[in-house]
Design a protein around this motif. Structure first.
Motif, PDB file in Angstrom:
ATOM      1  N   ASP A   1       0.833  -1.205   0.000  1.00  0.00           N
ATOM      2  CA  ASP A   1       0.000   0.000   0.000  1.00  0.00           C
ATOM      3  C   ASP A   1       0.864   1.250   0.000  1.00  0.00           C
ATOM      4  OD1 ASP A   1      -2.714  -1.153   0.212  1.00  0.00           O
ATOM      5  OD2 ASP A   1      -1.976  -1.909   2.141  1.00  0.00           O
ATOM      6  N   HIS A   2       1.975   1.190   0.742  1.00  0.00           N
ATOM      7  CA  HIS A   2       2.941   2.289   0.771  1.00  0.00           C
ATOM      8  C   HIS A   2       4.255   1.745   1.327  1.00  0.00           C
ATOM      9  CE1 HIS A   2       4.884   6.113   1.313  1.00  0.00           C
ATOM     10  NE2 HIS A   2       3.838   6.766   0.854  1.00  0.00           N
TER      11      HIS A   2
ATOM     12  N   PHE B   1      -0.949   7.220   8.313  1.00  0.00           N
ATOM     13  CA  PHE B   1      -1.206   6.233   7.271  1.00  0.00           C
ATOM     14  C   PHE B   1      -2.224   5.170   7.665  1.00  0.00           C
ATOM     15  CE2 PHE B   1       2.866   6.604   4.464  1.00  0.00           C
ATOM     16  CZ  PHE B   1       2.535   7.924   4.187  1.00  0.00           C
TER      17      PHE B   1
ATOM     18  N   ILE C   1      -3.234   7.910   2.973  1.00  0.00           N
ATOM     19  CA  ILE C   1      -1.868   8.037   2.457  1.00  0.00           C
ATOM     20  C   ILE C   1      -1.784   9.086   1.346  1.00  0.00           C
ATOM     21  CG2 ILE C   1      -1.223   5.675   3.068  1.00  0.00           C
ATOM     22  CD1 ILE C   1      -1.686   4.878   0.151  1.00  0.00           C
TER      23      ILE C   1
ATOM     24  N   VAL D   1       0.361  10.918  -3.572  1.00  0.00           N
ATOM     25  CA  VAL D   1       0.740  10.031  -2.479  1.00  0.00           C
ATOM     26  C   VAL D   1       1.725  10.755  -1.564  1.00  0.00           C
ATOM     27  CG1 VAL D   1       1.832   7.847  -1.852  1.00  0.00           C
ATOM     28  CG2 VAL D   1       0.353   7.969  -3.863  1.00  0.00           C
TER      29      VAL D   1
ATOM     30  N   ASP E   1       5.614  10.137   3.506  1.00  0.00           N
ATOM     31  CA  ASP E   1       5.666   9.311   4.708  1.00  0.00           C
ATOM     32  C   ASP E   1       4.769   9.931   5.775  1.00  0.00           C
ATOM     33  OD1 ASP E   1       7.121  11.506   5.669  1.00  0.00           O
ATOM     34  OD2 ASP E   1       9.049  10.472   5.582  1.00  0.00           O
TER      35      ASP E   1
END
Length: 260
Positions: free
Chosen positions: A19-20, A222, A226, A233, A236
């Motif tokens: 997903d990330h 998150f 996100i 996107v 972080d």
């Protein structure tokens, strides 16, 4: 208006690296994220731990390790564990986790505890005795109604007034809307709650800004979102924290930072 506080929820129970890639799963990753988010302005961490396969866990040993790692990299940052079931754990399992850890703070879902009222009574009594600061997770009117009943009947101590309202959900996907925040503020006032808000989807920031304006605190990260408001996107979790604080500052709100 009083300064607002920011808690970061960097991973949650469901998202994975696909997903990330910056989603923290390991103890070391959580510690690094906590440090970066504290520098960005977050005063507290909402902590989920995962097992070796990256699955949601309530293992007390994993929690102890993560708590120690975060304390080393982000000294002074408050940490709240989750007791979320994520469809895996029972109220008895959640109670066992709380008994094993006696954490300083924990989020507990009213909806999940209501599945076993006899366990719920023991959970809240244990937290009161252990000095665990409980944050009630509220998903909607049914949770509010149950919490009010438990206040009236003494299942939940009258002093346990901290709550987080959740806008939106993972399954089925429901994205949060800022216009729901007005009702949240009214509900919080009706039960005299010290409240926070978290919100699913790219409208997260707009929802959290509305909550700050209404006198609430916020949880960002998150676990719930996100993306930036325009659909890009986020780099972080620290970028998510920083972007929210920048937007809140531009709107004239004052951040409450951790003591030096």
């Amino acid at each position: 208006m009083a300064p607002y506080q920011v808690m970061v929820a960097p991973n949650g129970a469901r998202r994975q690296k696909n997903d990330h890639p910056a989603l923290p799963l390991t103890e070391a990753e959580l510690a690094r994220v906590a440090q970066r988010c504290q520098v960005a302005g977050a005063t507290a961490l909402h902590l989920h731990v995962r097992d070796d396969q990256g699955r949601h866990s309530l293992d007390a040993g994993r929690y102890r390790g993560a708590l120690a790692a975060v304390a080393e990299t982000a000294p002074g940052m408050a940490v709240q564990i989750t007791t979320e079931s994520a469809g895996i754990y029972t109220p008895d399992d959640q109670f066992a986790c709380l008994q094993a850890l006696c954490p300083s703070a924990a989020s507990i879902s009213i909806r999940e505890m209501a599945q076993a009222p006899e366990v719920a009574a023991r959970v809240y009594a244990h937290c009161a005795e252990a000095g665990t600061e409980v944050q009630h997770i509220l998903y909607g009117p049914g949770c509010l109604a149950q919490l009010e009943i438990w206040y009236d009947t003494g299942v939940v101590a009258a002093t346990m007034r901290d709550a987080i309202f959740v806008l939106g959900q993972y399954v089925p996907p429901v994205l949060a809307r800022p216009d729901a925040v007005t009702g949240v503020a009214v509900d919080a006032a009706a039960l005299n709650l010290s409240w926070s808000l978290c919100a699913f989807g790219r409208a997260e920031q707009a929802c959290l800004l509305a909550a700050i304006a209404a006198g609430g605190n916020v949880r960002v990260g998150f676990e719930n979102n996100i993306e930036t408001p325009d659909g890009r996107v986020l780099a972080d979790n620290a970028a998510s924290v920083a972007a929210l604080i920048k937007a809140a500052s531009a709107a004239g709100h004052t951040l409450q930072r951790s003591p030096a």
